[in-house]
Design a protein around this motif. Structure first.
Motif, PDB file in Angstrom:
ATOM      1  N   THR A   1       0.860  -1.183   0.000  1.00 57.09           N
ATOM      2  CA  THR A   1       0.000   0.000   0.000  1.00 57.09           C
ATOM      3  C   THR A   1       0.894   1.230   0.000  1.00 57.09           C
ATOM      4  OG1 THR A   1      -0.052   0.189   2.408  1.00 57.09           O
ATOM      5  CG2 THR A   1      -1.758  -1.200   1.374  1.00 57.09           C
TER       6      THR A   1
ATOM      7  N   LYS B   1      -8.307   3.113 -10.059  1.00 52.88           N
ATOM      8  CA  LYS B   1      -8.152   4.305  -9.225  1.00 52.88           C
ATOM      9  C   LYS B   1      -6.907   5.093  -9.625  1.00 52.88           C
ATOM     10  CE  LYS B   1      -8.664   3.574  -4.859  1.00 52.88           C
ATOM     11  NZ  LYS B   1      -8.399   3.240  -3.441  1.00 52.88           N
TER      12      LYS B   1
ATOM     13  N   GLU C   1      -7.964  -0.958  -7.831  1.00 51.33           N
ATOM     14  CA  GLU C   1      -6.794  -0.131  -7.536  1.00 51.33           C
ATOM     15  C   GLU C   1      -6.137   0.370  -8.822  1.00 51.33           C
ATOM     16  OE1 GLU C   1      -6.059   0.982  -4.482  1.00 51.33           O
ATOM     17  OE2 GLU C   1      -7.872  -0.100  -3.903  1.00 51.33           O
TER      18      GLU C   1
END
Length: 130
Positions: free
Chosen positions: A6, A88, A85
């Motif tokens: 992350t 995004k 993700e």
């Protein structure tokens, strides 16, 4: 592996986030430059994180058993371009790479080809300048 990377887990490190796939000709064309950059930038503590958008993890495992070992961090974006993700981050094409500084700021986008190492070094110098 079951490691999840992350933004928070990578803060404090400079890393090249590289989106790629085993079926992508231009991605394979970048392998020699990425390996050279990885070897050359180790002293600068630049980490590499390859994010595969392949359909199957096995394809990546098989690819890495061949000519290009890719001895750096890896992640698999299940669902490829439709992965939440990936969407995004607005990754619509590959190869796409982003150099990210220890503070999480983008230092360079798409350092490529024979200029990969020099582009990353230049971005690092700019990030260290007052």
């Amino acid at each position: 592996s079951t490691v999840a990377y992350t933004r928070e887990s990578l803060l404090g490190r400079t890393y090249l986030l590289d989106f790629w796939a085993t079926w992508c000709g231009p991605c394979i064309g970048e392998m020699a430059y990425l390996h050279a950059a990885h070897d050359s930038l180790a002293a600068d503590s630049v980490e590499f994180l390859a994010v595969s958008i392949d359909n199957r993890r096995e394809d990546v495992t098989r690819f890495r058993a061949g000519e290009w070992k890719m001895p750096w961090l890896h992640a698999f974006a299940a669902g490829g371009f439709q992965n939440p993700e990936v969407r995004k981050l607005e990754i619509w094409g590959i190869p796409t790479s982003v150099l990210i500084g220890p503070d999480g700021k983008i230092l360079a986008v798409n350092p490529r080809g024979e200029h990969t190492v020099s582009a990353i070094r230049e971005a690092l110098r700019g990030a260290r300048a007052p």
